[in-house]
Design a protein around this motif. Sequence first.
Motif, PDB file in Angstrom:
ATOM      1  N   SER A   1       0.836  -1.172  -0.103  1.00 37.77           N
ATOM      2  CA  SER A   1      -0.051   0.122   0.041  1.00 37.77           C
ATOM      3  C   SER A   1       0.813   1.153   0.027  1.00 37.77           C
TER       4      SER A   1
ATOM      5  N   TRP B   1       0.361   4.226  -5.921  1.00 32.89           N
ATOM      6  CA  TRP B   1      -0.803   3.843  -6.578  1.00 32.89           C
ATOM      7  C   TRP B   1      -0.598   2.792  -7.559  1.00 32.89           C
TER       8      TRP B   1
ATOM      9  N   ALA C   1      -4.598   2.371  -2.594  1.00 29.10           N
ATOM     10  CA  ALA C   1      -4.448   3.859  -2.454  1.00 29.10           C
ATOM     11  C   ALA C   1      -5.884   4.604  -2.496  1.00 29.10           C
TER      12      ALA C   1
ATOM     13  N   GLU D   1      -7.730   4.200   0.967  1.00 25.81           N
ATOM     14  CA  GLU D   1      -7.024   5.179   1.904  1.00 25.81           C
ATOM     15  C   GLU D   1      -7.531   6.651   1.517  1.00 25.81           C
TER      16      GLU D   1
ATOM     17  N   ASN E   1       0.595   8.521  -4.155  1.00 27.82           N
ATOM     18  CA  ASN E   1       1.519   7.642  -3.930  1.00 27.82           C
ATOM     19  C   ASN E   1       1.740   8.063  -2.257  1.00 27.82           C
ATOM     20  N   PHE E   2       1.297   7.236  -1.261  1.00 29.66           N
ATOM     21  CA  PHE E   2       1.342   7.670   0.213  1.00 29.66           C
ATOM     22  C   PHE E   2       2.888   7.213   0.642  1.00 29.66           C
TER      23      PHE E   2
END
Length: 474
Positions: A112, A115, A122, A125, A338-339
Motif C-alpha cells: 500500500s 498507486w 490507495a 486510503e 503515492n502514500f
Amino acid sequence: MEAKDIARLELSEQEMRDYGYKVVDAIVEHHLNQHKKKPVAQASREEMDSLLREHAPEAPTAANEVFNTVMEKVMPFTNIMSHPKFYSFVPGPSNYVSAMADALATGFNVFSGGWAASPAAAELEIVTINWLLSLYGFPKKRGGGIFTSGGSMANLTALITARNIKCGDDFSKAVIYLSDQAHSSNIKAIRVMGFRKEQIRLIPTDLEFKFAINKLKNAINKDRLAGWKPFCLLASAGTTNTGTVDQLTELAAIAKAEDLWFHIDGAYGGAAILAKNGKQLLKGVEKADSLTVDPHKWFYQPYEMGCLLVRNHKWLSGTFTEVPEYLKDVEGNSSEINFYDHGIQLTRRFRALKFYMSIKTFGLKAFREAVQYNFDLCEKVESILRKSKKWEVVSPATLAVINFRYNPIDQNLSEQELDALNSKISEGVVDSREAMLVTTILNGQTVLRMCLINPRTTLADVEETIALCEKMAE
C-alpha cells in the motif's frame, strides 16, 4: 507436505484450507470466550526461554504441530487487551470484521505504498481519510492525511512536517511547546528529530491538568526575547492520564497570533467526536494544522493503526517526496496519491481496509453508540465511587477515563500510607490476573486509573473489579 512444496514454501490446497479453518476457528473462539479468560499474562524471561527458546530448525515441522505450539505456548502468555476487565494504559477493544480484513490484506500481501502497486488500496486510503477529514471539520479538498502504525509515528510525521514548513533546513533555534501531560511519544519524536533538550518547553498544567495558558504565553515571549524561534505548539485532545482536553480554541488563537504550527495529539481522545456532546468537548479541533487520531484505540480497530490528518495535503508531499531512479516510472499524475510520498514508510501494509470494512459493515451509527456507551459507563462508575465511604475520586470521568483511590473516610490515613495502600491494591489485582488495573501519579498522589473504552465492558465487570480492590485493601 511434499518435498517440492516445502522448497517453494507452499502447502497443498487441502492443507491450506484446513490450516485456514483452524486459524479462523481459534480467532472466533477467542472473540466469543475472551471474557472467560484472565486478561493478565505473567511470565519471567526464564520461564519464556524454557518454553520457546531453540535454535532455528533446519528440518520442517508439521504445520499443525507448529500451530498447536503457538496456541499452547504463545497466545496464553499475551495480555488480552480487548478483555472487558483490561482497564489500564489504553485498551485495544478491536472487532472481528477488522481482524478478518487484516487477514485479507496480509493474505493477498497488498503493498500500500504507491498507486501503481495497488490503485484500490490507495483509493480506499483516500476515501477513509476523507471520512475522517469530514468528521473533524478539516478542509475536504485541500486536506489530507495518512495511516501510520500508531500515534507515535503519526506524531513524528506531524512534527517533521511542522519543522519543514516552519523552519526549513535550519532548526537550531527552533522551540516547541507542550504540556507536562502530553504523551511521551511526542518527547520521543522530538528527540528522534534531533532537537536538544533546551529546545523543548514542558509547560505546567493547571488544577484540571490543562495547559497553563499564562505560563505558555510567558514562555513564548521569553524565548523570543532570548533569540529563540518558537515554531510549534502541541496540544492534547484526551491526555492518557486523565482524558483531559486542552483549551483547543484558545491555544489555536495563540498559535495563529504567534505564527506557530498547531498540532493536536488526539491519539486517545479523538474518537470522542462520535459522542453526543463530542463536538463540544473537542471544540477547536478543526483549527489544527495537524491532528493525530488512533483508530486502534477508540475506533475499535486491531493493532496497528494510527492516523495523521493535515489541513493541506501538499504539506506532506512537500516534506516527504523523494523520487529515486527506480520509482520514476510509477509516479502517476497528481491525483493518484503515492502514500510513500506522504510519510516516512515506503513499504506500507494495507491499513485502510480494516477501517473501511468495519465502518461499512456496522455503520458509523454503531460506532457512535459504542463511544457514547463508554462515556455513560464511566459516569456511572464515578457515581458509584462518590457514594462509597471507601473511595475518593481524584480526577472525574473525562473521555471515559477516571482516576480514584482507596481512602476510607474513617481511617485518616496519611498521604504516604494512601500511596502505599493503593499501590498494593493494584499489585494484588494484577497478580490475581482477574483484571488489569495499574496506578498513575496525579498531583503527587498514587491513584488507580481506569480507562473504559471497551464497548463490551459492563457495569457488572467494573463493580466486580471494585469489590476485588476492596478485598485487596482489607
